[in-house]
Enzyme design. Sequence first.
Site, short mmCIF file in Angstrom:
data_model
loop_
_atom_site.label_atom_id
_atom_site.label_comp_id
_atom_site.label_asym_id
_atom_site.label_seq_id
_atom_site.Cartn_x
_atom_site.Cartn_y
_atom_site.Cartn_z
N ARG A 39 13.23 5.39 11.40
CA ARG A 39 14.11 4.61 12.44
C ARG A 39 15.49 4.62 12.26
NH1 ARG A 39 10.22 -0.54 11.40
NH2 ARG A 39 10.34 0.57 9.60
N ASP A 51 -11.99 8.50 1.85
CA ASP A 51 -13.34 8.24 2.23
C ASP A 51 -13.98 8.84 0.79
OD1 ASP A 51 -15.82 8.41 3.57
OD2 ASP A 51 -14.65 8.24 5.52
N LYS A 83 -3.04 9.72 5.14
CA LYS A 83 -3.61 8.95 4.10
C LYS A 83 -5.10 9.04 4.12
CE LYS A 83 0.38 5.82 4.37
NZ LYS A 83 1.32 6.25 5.35
N LYS A 107 7.79 14.31 9.82
CA LYS A 107 6.54 13.65 9.27
C LYS A 107 5.91 13.04 10.47
CE LYS A 107 6.24 9.35 7.54
NZ LYS A 107 5.07 8.54 7.50
N THR A 139 3.25 -0.15 0.81
CA THR A 139 4.44 -1.15 0.45
C THR A 139 4.11 -2.27 1.39
OG1 THR A 139 5.45 0.21 2.45
CG2 THR A 139 6.04 0.86 0.20
N ASP A 147 0.82 12.76 7.45
CA ASP A 147 0.82 11.54 6.62
C ASP A 147 -0.51 10.71 7.20
OD1 ASP A 147 1.08 9.51 5.10
OD2 ASP A 147 2.78 8.49 5.99
O1 C5P Z 1 11.23 2.65 8.16
P1 C5P Z 1 11.14 3.91 8.67
O2 C5P Z 1 11.25 4.09 9.98
O3 C5P Z 1 12.42 4.85 7.99
O4 C5P Z 1 10.01 4.66 7.87
C1 C5P Z 1 9.71 5.78 7.88
C2 C5P Z 1 8.08 5.97 7.31
O5 C5P Z 1 8.21 5.39 5.91
C3 C5P Z 1 7.11 5.26 7.96
O6 C5P Z 1 6.37 6.22 8.69
C4 C5P Z 1 6.33 4.89 7.03
O7 C5P Z 1 5.13 5.41 6.61
C5 C5P Z 1 6.99 4.71 5.73
N1 C5P Z 1 7.34 3.31 5.12
C6 C5P Z 1 6.84 2.73 4.02
N2 C5P Z 1 7.27 1.52 3.50
C7 C5P Z 1 8.33 1.17 4.20
C8 C5P Z 1 8.69 1.37 5.24
C9 C5P Z 1 8.42 2.63 5.81
O8 C5P Z 1 5.92 3.48 3.56
N3 C5P Z 1 8.71 -0.03 3.59
#
Ligand code: C5P
Length: 228
Positions: free
Chosen positions: A209, A64, A61, A32, A115, A59
């Site tokens: 992460r 427009d 998003k 991604k 989120t 991704d």
């Molecule tokens: O937290 P992590 O590094 O796993 O996040 C991966 C992806 O998930 C991010 O690129 C982000 O777009 C999305 N994310 C999200 N909501 C969260 C945490 C991460 O949409 N609370």
Amino acid sequence: MTSPVYVALDTVDLDSAKAIAARVRNHVGGIKLGLEFFSANGPDGVREMAALGLPIFLDLKLHDIPNTVAKAVQALHPLQPAILTVHAAGGRAMMEDAKAAAPSGTRVVAVTVLTSLDDDDLAAAGVAGGVEGQVERLAALAREAGLDGIVCSGREVAEVHKRWKQGYLVVPGLRPAEAGNGGSVADQKRVVTPRSARDAGASVLVIGRPISRAEDPVAAARAIEATL
Ligand code: C5P
């Protein structure tokens, strides 16, 4: 079976994105790439990542007017992303035009409510009824517009899956319950593991992460793979 895990490589650094992807490629189903990577590296950077042989989830998003989004989606054609995101808040016509403009092999999925927003943020923007109601309305709108699915949290996926069995449901914000943490993650009610999201109906598990920042990304990806 192909892995449902897409590793999120949220970085501006092409070389480090490539290095991590190359290491974990046999233990994930795709990559991604978001706005951060795209803004820094553009379509050429995406091509370099695609050369590793894994499907690409772009991704971006998009949000427009319908004409602008459709033109942007057309411009992305050469990249043949497996998954592309638009904002459901862009409205039905925008989503219809985005889907119509996408390559036939691209799943177009809608982001409902970020989120990072809570009920108060929505109220401040004039949206009554809270996050849950808004997610439900926008998910229904995305479905009516002919999109392939939506992005939702691990806490919402079971409910959405119940109403939209064919929906392609993309779930981010997951945290594996690794052995060695004393089960503390599994004990936290708000943390959803990749396995439980999968069991609840997720089609794609977005994990960033926990893999990319792990001391050993290969071991982390393999450990997650083993739970699925
Ligand atoms: O937290 P992590 O590094 O796993 O996040 C991966 C992806 O998930 C991010 O690129 C982000 O777009 C999305 N994310 C999200 N909501 C969260 C945490 C991460 O949409 N609370």
